[in-house]
Design a protein around this motif. Structure first.
Motif, PDB file in Angstrom:
ATOM      1  N   ILE B  19     103.650  41.884  37.794  1.00 60.87           N
ATOM      2  CA  ILE B  19     102.264  42.338  37.493  1.00 60.87           C
ATOM      3  C   ILE B  19     101.389  41.356  38.224  1.00 60.87           C
ATOM      4  CG2 ILE B  19     100.691  42.976  35.629  1.00 60.87           C
ATOM      5  CD1 ILE B  19     103.079  43.526  34.019  1.00 60.87           C
ATOM      6  N   THR B  20     101.012  41.371  39.289  1.00 57.03           N
ATOM      7  CA  THR B  20     100.098  40.600  40.025  1.00 57.03           C
ATOM      8  C   THR B  20      99.381  41.499  40.940  1.00 57.03           C
ATOM      9  OG1 THR B  20     101.943  40.312  41.898  1.00 57.03           O
ATOM     10  CG2 THR B  20     101.539  38.528  40.261  1.00 57.03           C
ATOM     11  N   VAL B  21      98.409  40.885  41.683  1.00 61.26           N
ATOM     12  CA  VAL B  21      97.605  41.899  42.329  1.00 61.26           C
ATOM     13  C   VAL B  21      97.852  41.805  43.726  1.00 61.26           C
ATOM     14  CG1 VAL B  21      94.969  42.444  42.951  1.00 61.26           C
ATOM     15  CG2 VAL B  21      95.503  41.351  40.717  1.00 61.26           C
ATOM     16  N   ALA B  22      97.755  43.023  44.212  1.00 61.22           N
ATOM     17  CA  ALA B  22      98.068  43.366  45.894  1.00 61.22           C
ATOM     18  C   ALA B  22      96.645  43.237  46.464  1.00 61.22           C
ATOM     19  CB  ALA B  22      98.356  44.829  45.987  1.00 61.22           C
ATOM     20  N   ALA B  23      96.434  43.100  47.806  1.00 63.98           N
ATOM     21  CA  ALA B  23      97.514  43.229  48.955  1.00 63.98           C
ATOM     22  C   ALA B  23      98.203  41.507  48.948  1.00 63.98           C
ATOM     23  CB  ALA B  23      96.970  43.560  49.998  1.00 63.98           C
ATOM     24  N   ASP B  24      97.576  40.808  48.781  1.00 65.90           N
ATOM     25  CA  ASP B  24      97.827  39.453  48.717  1.00 65.90           C
ATOM     26  C   ASP B  24      97.136  38.427  47.676  1.00 65.90           C
ATOM     27  OD1 ASP B  24     100.279  37.823  49.838  1.00 65.90           O
ATOM     28  OD2 ASP B  24      98.677  36.341  50.003  1.00 65.90           O
ATOM     29  N   HIS B  25      96.235  39.235  46.953  1.00 68.30           N
ATOM     30  CA  HIS B  25      95.287  38.469  46.173  1.00 68.30           C
ATOM     31  C   HIS B  25      96.016  37.945  45.138  1.00 68.30           C
ATOM     32  CE1 HIS B  25      93.036  41.915  47.732  1.00 68.30           C
ATOM     33  NE2 HIS B  25      92.006  41.391  47.684  1.00 68.30           N
ATOM     34  N   ILE B  26      95.697  36.752  44.451  1.00 69.38           N
ATOM     35  CA  ILE B  26      96.490  35.802  43.562  1.00 69.38           C
ATOM     36  C   ILE B  26      97.984  36.471  43.453  1.00 69.38           C
ATOM     37  CG2 ILE B  26      94.519  35.643  42.199  1.00 69.38           C
ATOM     38  CD1 ILE B  26      95.147  37.709  40.381  1.00 69.38           C
ATOM     39  N   ASP B  27      98.918  36.230  44.580  1.00 67.88           N
ATOM     40  CA  ASP B  27     100.216  36.699  44.538  1.00 67.88           C
ATOM     41  C   ASP B  27     101.033  35.882  44.256  1.00 67.88           C
ATOM     42  OD1 ASP B  27      99.699  35.077  46.897  1.00 67.88           O
ATOM     43  OD2 ASP B  27     101.472  35.613  47.821  1.00 67.88           O
ATOM     44  N   ALA B  28     100.697  34.444  44.042  1.00 65.36           N
ATOM     45  CA  ALA B  28     101.740  33.651  43.365  1.00 65.36           C
ATOM     46  C   ALA B  28     100.888  32.446  42.748  1.00 65.36           C
ATOM     47  CB  ALA B  28     102.327  32.946  44.900  1.00 65.36           C
ATOM     48  N   PRO B  29     101.818  31.763  41.903  1.00 63.66           N
ATOM     49  CA  PRO B  29     101.374  30.933  40.846  1.00 63.66           C
ATOM     50  C   PRO B  29     100.761  29.773  41.481  1.00 63.66           C
ATOM     51  CG  PRO B  29     103.614  31.180  40.344  1.00 63.66           C
ATOM     52  CD  PRO B  29     103.262  32.004  41.418  1.00 63.66           C
ATOM     53  N   ALA B  30     101.325  29.112  42.581  1.00 65.06           N
ATOM     54  CA  ALA B  30     100.696  27.763  43.281  1.00 65.06           C
ATOM     55  C   ALA B  30      99.380  28.182  43.825  1.00 65.06           C
ATOM     56  CB  ALA B  30     101.631  27.349  44.188  1.00 65.06           C
ATOM     57  N   THR B  31      99.067  29.283  44.352  1.00 65.50           N
ATOM     58  CA  THR B  31      98.057  29.464  45.158  1.00 65.50           C
ATOM     59  C   THR B  31      96.842  30.188  44.463  1.00 65.50           C
ATOM     60  OG1 THR B  31      98.781  31.678  45.981  1.00 65.50           O
ATOM     61  CG2 THR B  31      99.039  29.854  47.379  1.00 65.50           C
ATOM     62  N   GLN B  32      96.920  30.963  43.426  1.00 66.40           N
ATOM     63  CA  GLN B  32      96.416  31.629  42.609  1.00 66.40           C
ATOM     64  C   GLN B  32      95.058  31.058  42.034  1.00 66.40           C
ATOM     65  OE1 GLN B  32      98.581  33.885  39.490  1.00 66.40           O
ATOM     66  NE2 GLN B  32      96.559  34.396  38.255  1.00 66.40           N
ATOM     67  N   GLY B  33      94.110  31.606  42.378  1.00 68.86           N
ATOM     68  CA  GLY B  33      92.718  31.060  42.205  1.00 68.86           C
ATOM     69  C   GLY B  33      92.154  29.719  42.769  1.00 68.86           C
ATOM     70  N   THR B  34      93.109  29.345  43.765  1.00 71.10           N
ATOM     71  CA  THR B  34      92.712  28.241  44.798  1.00 71.10           C
ATOM     72  C   THR B  34      91.899  28.663  45.630  1.00 71.10           C
ATOM     73  OG1 THR B  34      94.614  28.009  45.860  1.00 71.10           O
ATOM     74  CG2 THR B  34      94.887  27.171  43.657  1.00 71.10           C
ATOM     75  N   THR B  35      91.296  27.607  46.521  1.00 70.66           N
ATOM     76  CA  THR B  35      90.550  27.924  47.812  1.00 70.66           C
ATOM     77  C   THR B  35      91.528  28.337  48.851  1.00 70.66           C
ATOM     78  OG1 THR B  35      90.805  25.373  48.032  1.00 70.66           O
ATOM     79  CG2 THR B  35      88.545  26.514  47.042  1.00 70.66           C
ATOM     80  N   ALA B  36      92.887  28.020  48.633  1.00 68.51           N
ATOM     81  CA  ALA B  36      93.712  28.203  49.593  1.00 68.51           C
ATOM     82  C   ALA B  36      94.491  29.789  49.413  1.00 68.51           C
ATOM     83  CB  ALA B  36      94.578  27.334  49.746  1.00 68.51           C
ATOM     84  N   ASP B  37      93.949  30.508  48.528  1.00 64.24           N
ATOM     85  CA  ASP B  37      94.721  31.883  48.170  1.00 64.24           C
ATOM     86  C   ASP B  37      94.029  32.954  49.231  1.00 64.24           C
ATOM     87  OD1 ASP B  37      96.028  33.790  46.999  1.00 64.24           O
ATOM     88  OD2 ASP B  37      94.641  33.849  45.093  1.00 64.24           O
ATOM     89  N   ILE B  38      95.057  33.284  50.042  1.00 60.52           N
ATOM     90  CA  ILE B  38      94.518  34.329  50.923  1.00 60.52           C
ATOM     91  C   ILE B  38      94.636  35.678  49.984  1.00 60.52           C
ATOM     92  CG2 ILE B  38      95.360  35.572  52.881  1.00 60.52           C
ATOM     93  CD1 ILE B  38      96.906  32.854  53.708  1.00 60.52           C
ATOM     94  N   SER B  39      93.610  36.655  50.296  1.00 59.51           N
ATOM     95  CA  SER B  39      93.831  37.928  49.610  1.00 59.51           C
ATOM     96  C   SER B  39      94.136  38.951  50.673  1.00 59.51           C
ATOM     97  CB  SER B  39      92.356  38.045  49.175  1.00 59.51           C
ATOM     98  OG  SER B  39      91.392  38.167  50.090  1.00 59.51           O
ATOM     99  N   ASP B  40      93.795  38.578  51.919  1.00 58.75           N
ATOM    100  CA  ASP B  40      94.151  40.066  52.794  1.00 58.75           C
ATOM    101  C   ASP B  40      94.112  39.622  54.359  1.00 58.75           C
ATOM    102  OD1 ASP B  40      95.326  42.397  52.385  1.00 58.75           O
ATOM    103  OD2 ASP B  40      93.273  43.158  51.349  1.00 58.75           O
ATOM    104  N   PHE B  41      94.831  40.318  55.143  1.00 58.38           N
ATOM    105  CA  PHE B  41      94.923  40.081  56.568  1.00 58.38           C
ATOM    106  C   PHE B  41      94.727  41.481  57.163  1.00 58.38           C
ATOM    107  CE2 PHE B  41      97.577  39.169  60.175  1.00 58.38           C
ATOM    108  CZ  PHE B  41      96.542  38.499  61.008  1.00 58.38           C
TER     109      PHE B  41
END
Lengths: 193, 218
Positions: B19-41
Protein backbone atom coordinates in the motif's frame (compact mmCIF):
# COMPACT_ATOMS: atom_id res chain seq x y z
CA UNK A 1 35.93 16.67 19.17
CA UNK A 2 39.55 16.14 18.36
CA UNK A 3 38.80 15.61 14.68
CA UNK A 4 36.59 18.69 14.61
CA UNK A 5 39.36 20.72 16.24
CA UNK A 6 41.79 19.60 13.56
CA UNK A 7 39.27 20.38 10.81
CA UNK A 8 38.54 23.86 12.15
CA UNK A 9 42.22 24.62 12.65
CA UNK A 10 42.93 23.48 9.10
CA UNK A 11 40.07 25.62 7.81
CA UNK A 12 41.36 28.71 9.62
CA UNK A 13 44.89 28.14 8.36
CA UNK A 14 43.68 27.60 4.79
CA UNK A 15 41.41 30.64 4.79
CA UNK A 16 44.19 32.86 6.16
CA UNK A 17 46.50 31.62 3.39
CA UNK A 18 43.85 32.56 0.84
CA UNK A 19 43.38 35.97 2.47
CA UNK A 20 47.10 36.62 2.50
CA UNK A 21 47.29 35.49 -1.12
CA UNK A 22 44.59 37.92 -2.15
CA UNK A 23 46.14 40.83 -0.34
CA UNK A 24 49.32 40.47 -2.37
CA UNK A 25 47.55 40.99 -5.69
CA UNK A 26 46.40 44.17 -7.32
CA UNK A 27 42.73 45.04 -7.63
CA UNK A 28 42.08 43.30 -10.99
CA UNK A 29 43.66 40.00 -9.97
CA UNK A 30 41.89 40.28 -6.70
CA UNK A 31 38.43 40.52 -8.24
CA UNK A 32 39.22 37.64 -10.61
CA UNK A 33 40.24 35.44 -7.74
CA UNK A 34 37.17 36.40 -5.76
CA UNK A 35 34.93 35.53 -8.71
CA UNK A 36 36.51 32.10 -8.97
CA UNK A 37 36.25 31.46 -5.28
CA UNK A 38 32.64 32.58 -5.12
CA UNK A 39 31.42 30.24 -7.91
CA UNK A 40 29.13 27.40 -6.87
CA UNK A 41 30.73 24.57 -4.95
CA UNK A 42 30.07 21.25 -6.70
CA UNK A 43 32.60 19.22 -4.72
CA UNK A 44 31.88 16.12 -2.69
CA UNK A 45 30.49 12.63 -3.07
CA UNK A 46 26.81 12.01 -3.74
CA UNK A 47 25.35 8.66 -2.65
CA UNK A 48 22.42 6.78 -4.18
CA UNK A 49 19.15 7.27 -2.29
CA UNK A 50 16.26 6.74 -4.75
CA UNK A 51 15.95 5.53 -8.34
CA UNK A 52 13.40 4.62 -11.00
CA UNK A 53 13.49 3.37 -14.56
CA UNK A 54 10.00 2.02 -15.29
CA UNK A 55 6.95 3.28 -13.43
CA UNK A 56 5.64 1.53 -10.31
CA UNK A 57 8.13 -1.35 -10.31
CA UNK A 58 9.41 -0.75 -6.79
CA UNK A 59 5.90 0.10 -5.62
CA UNK A 60 4.25 -3.04 -6.93
CA UNK A 61 6.89 -5.75 -7.00
CA UNK A 62 9.10 -5.05 -4.02
CA UNK A 63 7.91 -6.01 -0.54
CA UNK A 64 7.81 -3.24 2.05
CA UNK A 65 10.83 -4.46 3.96
CA UNK A 66 12.95 -4.48 0.80
CA UNK A 67 12.04 -1.16 -0.80
CA UNK A 68 15.01 0.79 0.52
CA UNK A 69 17.28 -2.11 -0.40
CA UNK A 70 15.96 -2.01 -3.97
CA UNK A 71 16.47 1.75 -4.23
CA UNK A 72 20.08 1.27 -3.11
CA UNK A 73 20.88 -1.55 -5.56
CA UNK A 74 22.37 -0.43 -8.88
CA UNK A 75 20.52 -1.76 -11.97
CA UNK A 76 23.30 -4.14 -13.05
CA UNK A 77 22.88 -5.96 -9.72
CA UNK A 78 19.08 -5.83 -9.46
CA UNK A 79 18.27 -8.99 -11.44
CA UNK A 80 20.49 -11.25 -9.36
CA UNK A 81 19.16 -9.79 -6.13
CA UNK A 82 15.47 -9.35 -6.89
CA UNK A 83 14.17 -11.49 -9.80
CA UNK A 84 13.24 -14.39 -7.50
CA UNK A 85 11.48 -12.11 -5.04
CA UNK A 86 9.62 -10.36 -7.89
CA UNK A 87 8.42 -13.74 -9.18
CA UNK A 88 7.14 -14.75 -5.73
CA UNK A 89 5.30 -11.45 -5.39
CA UNK A 90 3.85 -11.64 -8.91
CA UNK A 91 2.41 -15.10 -8.25
CA UNK A 92 0.89 -13.86 -5.00
CA UNK A 93 -0.57 -10.84 -6.77
CA UNK A 94 -1.90 -12.72 -9.81
CA UNK A 95 -2.14 -16.44 -8.96
CA UNK A 96 -2.69 -17.56 -12.56
CA UNK A 97 1.03 -16.99 -13.12
CA UNK A 98 1.69 -19.91 -10.77
CA UNK A 99 0.13 -22.28 -13.33
CA UNK A 100 2.60 -23.95 -15.64
CA UNK A 101 2.72 -22.20 -19.01
CA UNK A 102 0.60 -19.19 -17.96
CA UNK A 103 1.70 -16.04 -19.73
CA UNK A 104 0.96 -12.35 -20.13
CA UNK A 105 0.06 -10.70 -23.42
CA UNK A 106 3.75 -10.26 -24.24
CA UNK A 107 4.08 -14.05 -24.20
CA UNK A 108 6.08 -14.03 -20.98
CA UNK A 109 5.67 -16.51 -18.15
CA UNK A 110 6.28 -15.41 -14.56
CA UNK A 111 10.04 -15.94 -14.76
CA UNK A 112 10.41 -14.08 -18.06
CA UNK A 113 8.13 -11.20 -17.02
CA UNK A 114 9.88 -10.64 -13.70
CA UNK A 115 13.24 -11.13 -15.41
CA UNK A 116 12.38 -8.15 -17.57
CA UNK A 117 11.06 -6.05 -14.68
CA UNK A 118 13.74 -6.79 -12.09
CA UNK A 119 16.30 -4.69 -13.93
CA UNK A 120 14.57 -1.35 -13.51
CA UNK A 121 15.84 0.34 -16.66
CA UNK A 122 13.55 2.00 -19.21
CA UNK A 123 14.30 1.10 -22.82
CA UNK A 124 14.26 4.17 -25.08
CA UNK A 125 14.39 4.10 -28.86
CA UNK A 126 16.60 6.56 -30.74
CA UNK A 127 14.85 5.76 -34.03
CA UNK A 128 11.30 7.03 -33.79
CA UNK A 129 8.18 6.42 -31.74
CA UNK A 130 8.74 6.34 -28.00
CA UNK A 131 5.96 4.78 -25.94
CA UNK A 132 5.52 2.40 -23.03
CA UNK A 133 2.90 0.48 -24.97
CA UNK A 134 0.62 1.45 -27.86
CA UNK A 135 -0.58 -1.95 -29.07
CA UNK A 136 2.07 -2.17 -31.80
CA UNK A 137 4.48 -4.95 -30.85
CA UNK A 138 7.61 -3.29 -32.19
CA UNK A 139 6.91 -0.13 -30.18
CA UNK A 140 6.55 -1.91 -26.83
CA UNK A 141 8.82 -0.42 -24.14
CA UNK A 142 10.42 2.05 -26.55
CA UNK A 143 10.18 4.86 -23.99
CA UNK A 144 7.61 6.51 -21.79
CA UNK A 145 5.59 9.44 -23.07
CA UNK A 146 3.67 11.72 -20.73
CA UNK A 147 0.26 10.56 -21.94
CA UNK A 148 1.01 6.81 -21.80
CA UNK A 149 -1.49 5.03 -19.55
CA UNK A 150 1.28 3.04 -17.90
CA UNK A 151 -0.74 1.83 -14.91
CA UNK A 152 -3.43 0.23 -17.06
CA UNK A 153 -0.72 -1.39 -19.20
CA UNK A 154 0.93 -2.82 -16.09
CA UNK A 155 -2.40 -3.97 -14.64
CA UNK A 156 -3.17 -5.68 -17.96
CA UNK A 157 0.19 -7.43 -17.99
CA UNK A 158 -0.30 -8.56 -14.39
CA UNK A 159 -4.00 -9.48 -14.42
CA UNK A 160 -5.14 -9.50 -18.06
CA UNK A 161 -3.85 -12.93 -19.06
CA UNK A 162 -2.64 -13.92 -22.51
CA UNK A 163 -5.06 -11.67 -24.42
CA UNK A 164 -5.89 -8.87 -21.94
CA UNK A 165 -9.37 -10.39 -21.46
CA UNK A 166 -9.02 -11.81 -17.94
CA UNK A 167 -10.05 -9.99 -14.74
CA UNK A 168 -11.43 -6.89 -16.44
CA UNK A 169 -12.31 -5.22 -13.13
CA UNK A 170 -8.69 -5.48 -11.98
CA UNK A 171 -6.85 -4.78 -15.21
CA UNK A 172 -7.96 -1.17 -15.84
CA UNK A 173 -8.21 1.64 -13.29
CA UNK A 174 -10.38 3.59 -15.78
CA UNK A 175 -8.28 6.75 -15.44
CA UNK A 176 -6.96 7.12 -18.94
CA UNK A 177 -5.47 10.59 -19.04
CA UNK A 178 -3.97 13.38 -17.00
CA UNK A 179 -6.02 16.09 -15.29
CA UNK A 180 -4.40 18.80 -17.43
CA UNK A 181 -3.52 18.84 -21.12
CA UNK A 182 0.17 18.40 -21.88
CA UNK A 183 2.01 20.97 -24.00
CA UNK A 184 3.18 20.16 -27.50
CA UNK A 185 6.40 22.10 -26.89
CA UNK A 186 9.12 22.18 -24.24
CA UNK A 187 8.80 21.81 -21.24
CA UNK A 188 5.80 19.60 -22.24
CA UNK A 189 4.42 19.28 -18.68
CA UNK A 190 1.40 21.44 -17.82
CA UNK A 191 1.71 24.48 -15.57
CA UNK A 192 1.21 23.79 -11.86
CA UNK A 193 -2.11 24.05 -10.02
CA UNK B 1 -8.32 -17.57 -13.17
CA UNK B 2 -10.78 -18.36 -10.37
CA UNK B 3 -12.14 -15.59 -8.24
CA UNK B 4 -11.14 -17.30 -4.99
CA UNK B 5 -7.59 -17.28 -6.22
CA UNK B 6 -7.79 -13.60 -6.98
CA UNK B 7 -9.06 -12.93 -3.47
CA UNK B 8 -6.25 -15.04 -2.07
CA UNK B 9 -3.90 -13.00 -4.17
CA UNK B 10 -5.21 -9.70 -2.93
CA UNK B 11 -5.06 -10.93 0.66
CA UNK B 12 -1.45 -11.95 0.19
CA UNK B 13 -0.81 -8.63 -1.45
CA UNK B 14 -2.08 -6.88 1.65
CA UNK B 15 0.27 -9.00 3.74
CA UNK B 16 3.14 -8.12 1.47
CA UNK B 17 2.19 -4.55 2.25
CA UNK B 18 2.12 -2.90 -1.12
CA UNK B 19 0.00 0.00 0.00
CA UNK B 20 2.27 2.68 -1.31
CA UNK B 21 1.81 5.19 -4.04
CA UNK B 22 2.80 4.55 -7.66
CA UNK B 23 4.65 5.35 -9.96
CA UNK B 24 7.59 5.95 -7.66
CA UNK B 25 5.93 8.50 -5.40
CA UNK B 26 6.79 7.83 -1.74
CA UNK B 27 7.92 4.35 -2.73
CA UNK B 28 10.13 3.49 0.21
CA UNK B 29 10.52 4.40 3.90
CA UNK B 30 13.94 6.06 3.67
CA UNK B 31 13.05 8.38 0.81
CA UNK B 32 9.36 9.04 1.50
CA UNK B 33 8.61 12.70 2.00
CA UNK B 34 12.25 13.75 1.62
CA UNK B 35 13.71 16.12 -0.95
CA UNK B 36 15.40 13.08 -2.55
CA UNK B 37 12.10 11.29 -3.22
CA UNK B 38 11.77 10.77 -6.96
CA UNK B 39 8.13 10.62 -8.03
CA UNK B 40 8.51 9.74 -11.70
CA UNK B 41 10.70 9.42 -14.78
CA UNK B 42 9.83 9.86 -18.46
CA UNK B 43 11.91 9.58 -21.64
CA UNK B 44 10.47 10.36 -25.07
CA UNK B 45 11.17 11.80 -28.48
CA UNK B 46 10.90 15.58 -28.56
CA UNK B 47 8.75 17.87 -30.68
CA UNK B 48 11.93 18.11 -32.76
CA UNK B 49 12.33 14.40 -33.53
CA UNK B 50 16.12 14.75 -33.58
CA UNK B 51 15.96 15.21 -29.81
CA UNK B 52 15.21 13.06 -26.77
CA UNK B 53 13.46 14.50 -23.70
CA UNK B 54 14.07 13.33 -20.15
CA UNK B 55 11.76 14.30 -17.29
CA UNK B 56 12.69 13.68 -13.66
CA UNK B 57 10.12 14.63 -11.04
CA UNK B 58 10.80 14.89 -7.31
CA UNK B 59 8.76 15.78 -4.22
CA UNK B 60 5.39 14.59 -5.51
CA UNK B 61 1.90 15.13 -4.11
CA UNK B 62 2.41 18.84 -3.51
CA UNK B 63 -0.79 20.78 -2.92
CA UNK B 64 -0.88 24.23 -4.53
CA UNK B 65 -0.22 25.81 -1.12
CA UNK B 66 2.66 23.46 -0.40
CA UNK B 67 4.10 24.09 -3.87
CA UNK B 68 4.75 27.74 -3.03
CA UNK B 69 7.12 26.70 -0.25
CA UNK B 70 8.73 23.73 -1.99
CA UNK B 71 12.25 23.94 -3.36
CA UNK B 72 14.95 21.74 -4.84
CA UNK B 73 17.55 20.65 -2.29
CA UNK B 74 21.15 21.76 -2.93
CA UNK B 75 22.35 18.49 -1.35
CA UNK B 76 20.41 16.33 -3.80
CA UNK B 77 21.95 15.49 -7.18
CA UNK B 78 19.43 14.33 -9.77
CA UNK B 79 21.30 12.10 -12.22
CA UNK B 80 19.85 10.73 -15.46
CA UNK B 81 21.74 7.55 -16.32
CA UNK B 82 22.09 6.29 -19.88
CA UNK B 83 23.30 2.81 -20.83
CA UNK B 84 24.29 2.61 -24.49
CA UNK B 85 25.57 -1.00 -24.64
CA UNK B 86 22.94 -3.05 -22.82
CA UNK B 87 24.80 -3.95 -19.63
CA UNK B 88 22.68 -1.73 -17.34
CA UNK B 89 25.76 0.26 -16.36
CA UNK B 90 25.71 3.97 -17.13
CA UNK B 91 27.88 5.07 -20.07
CA UNK B 92 26.60 8.65 -19.98
CA UNK B 93 25.06 10.77 -17.25
CA UNK B 94 23.19 14.06 -17.21
CA UNK B 95 23.58 15.66 -13.80
CA UNK B 96 21.33 18.39 -12.42
CA UNK B 97 21.90 20.20 -9.15
CA UNK B 98 20.57 23.51 -7.82
CA UNK B 99 22.70 26.36 -6.51
CA UNK B 100 21.18 29.63 -5.33
CA UNK B 101 18.04 29.55 -7.47
CA UNK B 102 19.76 28.18 -10.58
CA UNK B 103 19.67 24.56 -11.81
CA UNK B 104 23.08 23.56 -13.18
CA UNK B 105 23.32 20.78 -15.78
CA UNK B 106 26.42 18.73 -16.67
CA UNK B 107 26.49 16.24 -19.56
CA UNK B 108 25.58 14.01 -21.26
CA UNK B 109 29.11 12.96 -20.36
CA UNK B 110 31.00 9.80 -19.41
CA UNK B 111 30.83 9.73 -15.58
CA UNK B 112 34.09 9.79 -13.63
CA UNK B 113 32.95 6.53 -12.06
CA UNK B 114 29.81 4.38 -12.15
CA UNK B 115 27.63 2.93 -9.43
CA UNK B 116 26.22 4.09 -6.12
CA UNK B 117 28.49 7.09 -5.67
CA UNK B 118 28.84 10.09 -7.96
CA UNK B 119 31.00 13.14 -8.26
CA UNK B 120 29.65 16.12 -10.17
CA UNK B 121 31.43 16.51 -13.52
CA UNK B 122 31.99 20.21 -12.93
CA UNK B 123 34.92 20.35 -15.38
CA UNK B 124 32.69 19.14 -18.22
CA UNK B 125 32.53 21.46 -21.20
CA UNK B 126 29.00 20.17 -21.86
CA UNK B 127 27.15 22.21 -19.31
CA UNK B 128 24.33 24.65 -18.95
CA UNK B 129 22.12 26.35 -16.44
CA UNK B 130 18.61 27.71 -16.11
CA UNK B 131 16.99 29.89 -13.46
CA UNK B 132 14.55 27.81 -11.42
CA UNK B 133 11.04 28.94 -12.34
CA UNK B 134 9.26 30.35 -9.27
CA UNK B 135 5.75 29.12 -8.48
CA UNK B 136 3.23 31.28 -10.29
CA UNK B 137 5.63 32.42 -13.03
CA UNK B 138 5.75 31.40 -16.67
CA UNK B 139 8.19 28.59 -17.44
CA UNK B 140 11.78 29.84 -17.74
CA UNK B 141 13.60 27.91 -20.48
CA UNK B 142 17.28 28.07 -21.37
CA UNK B 143 19.25 26.53 -24.24
CA UNK B 144 22.92 25.67 -23.80
CA UNK B 145 25.69 26.18 -26.38
CA UNK B 146 25.36 22.48 -27.25
CA UNK B 147 21.66 22.89 -28.05
CA UNK B 148 20.33 21.34 -24.83
CA UNK B 149 17.05 22.79 -23.54
CA UNK B 150 16.58 23.01 -19.79
CA UNK B 151 13.76 23.66 -17.34
CA UNK B 152 13.44 23.30 -13.57
CA UNK B 153 10.49 24.23 -11.39
CA UNK B 154 7.00 23.28 -10.25
CA UNK B 155 4.60 21.62 -12.73
CA UNK B 156 1.35 19.73 -12.63
CA UNK B 157 2.09 16.09 -11.75
CA UNK B 158 1.71 14.32 -15.12
CA UNK B 159 1.02 10.98 -13.44
CA UNK B 160 -2.57 9.72 -13.32
CA UNK B 161 -4.10 6.73 -11.57
CA UNK B 162 -7.01 5.79 -9.31
CA UNK B 163 -4.63 5.04 -6.50
CA UNK B 164 -7.29 5.38 -3.81
CA UNK B 165 -9.34 2.56 -5.34
CA UNK B 166 -6.21 0.47 -5.86
CA UNK B 167 -5.55 0.82 -2.14
CA UNK B 168 -9.07 -0.36 -1.34
CA UNK B 169 -8.64 -3.39 -3.61
CA UNK B 170 -5.37 -4.24 -1.93
CA UNK B 171 -6.95 -3.78 1.49
CA UNK B 172 -9.79 -6.12 0.53
CA UNK B 173 -12.54 -3.50 0.90
CA UNK B 174 -13.19 -3.38 -2.86
CA UNK B 175 -13.18 -6.12 -5.49
CA UNK B 176 -12.48 -4.05 -8.59
CA UNK B 177 -11.91 -0.62 -10.03
CA UNK B 178 -14.71 1.89 -10.57
CA UNK B 179 -15.70 3.02 -14.05
CA UNK B 180 -15.00 5.85 -14.45
CA UNK B 181 -12.18 5.94 -11.94
CA UNK B 182 -10.98 8.99 -10.04
CA UNK B 183 -7.45 10.37 -10.57
CA UNK B 184 -5.88 10.47 -7.12
CA UNK B 185 -3.18 12.83 -8.44
CA UNK B 186 -5.56 15.41 -9.87
CA UNK B 187 -4.76 18.88 -8.62
CA UNK B 188 -1.30 17.99 -7.27
CA UNK B 189 2.10 19.30 -8.33
CA UNK B 190 5.68 18.08 -8.48
CA UNK B 191 9.09 19.71 -8.85
CA UNK B 192 10.21 18.89 -12.39
CA UNK B 193 13.52 18.81 -14.18
CA UNK B 194 13.08 18.65 -17.95
CA UNK B 195 16.03 18.37 -20.32
CA UNK B 196 15.91 17.97 -24.11
CA UNK B 197 19.08 16.64 -25.71
CA UNK B 198 20.08 16.18 -29.36
CA UNK B 199 20.04 12.42 -30.00
CA UNK B 200 23.46 12.66 -31.64
CA UNK B 201 24.95 13.38 -28.20
CA UNK B 202 23.67 9.99 -27.02
CA UNK B 203 23.88 7.63 -29.99
CA UNK B 204 23.01 7.09 -33.63
CA UNK B 205 20.32 4.40 -33.65
CA UNK B 206 18.87 1.46 -31.74
CA UNK B 207 17.79 1.56 -28.12
CA UNK B 208 19.34 2.88 -24.94
CA UNK B 209 18.51 2.09 -21.34
CA UNK B 210 17.68 4.99 -19.04
CA UNK B 211 16.91 5.54 -15.37
CA UNK B 212 17.11 8.40 -12.90
CA UNK B 213 18.77 8.49 -9.51
CA UNK B 214 18.58 10.90 -6.59
CA UNK B 215 21.92 11.04 -4.83
CA UNK B 216 22.48 12.83 -1.54
CA UNK B 217 25.69 14.63 -0.62
CA UNK B 218 27.71 12.65 1.87
Amino acid sequence: MKINFIKYTAAIVLSSIVLIGCSKNDADDNSMMMAEEMGPDFSGTYILKDQIGRPAVNTVFVSSANKDEFNGTIPSEQNANFQGRFETNLKALSPAFANEGDMNALGQDAAAFTGLLATDVLGVSLDGKTTFYDGVAENTLSGRALADDVITVELLLIFGGEDFSENPTLSNDNVDKNDKEFLTSFPYLASPW
Amino acid sequence: MKKSKILLGTALLAVIGLITVAADHIDAPATQGTTADISDFYAFQGENTDNLVFVANVQGLLSPIATDGASFDENVLVEINIDTDGDSVEDLVIQAIPRDGVMHFFGPILPSYTGKNSAISEMSSVRGEVAITPYGSNAIIATSDAGIKMFAGPRDDPFFMDFARYGEIIAGTATGFNNPGADTFAGSNVLSIVVEVPKQMIGTSGAIGAWVEAKVKQ
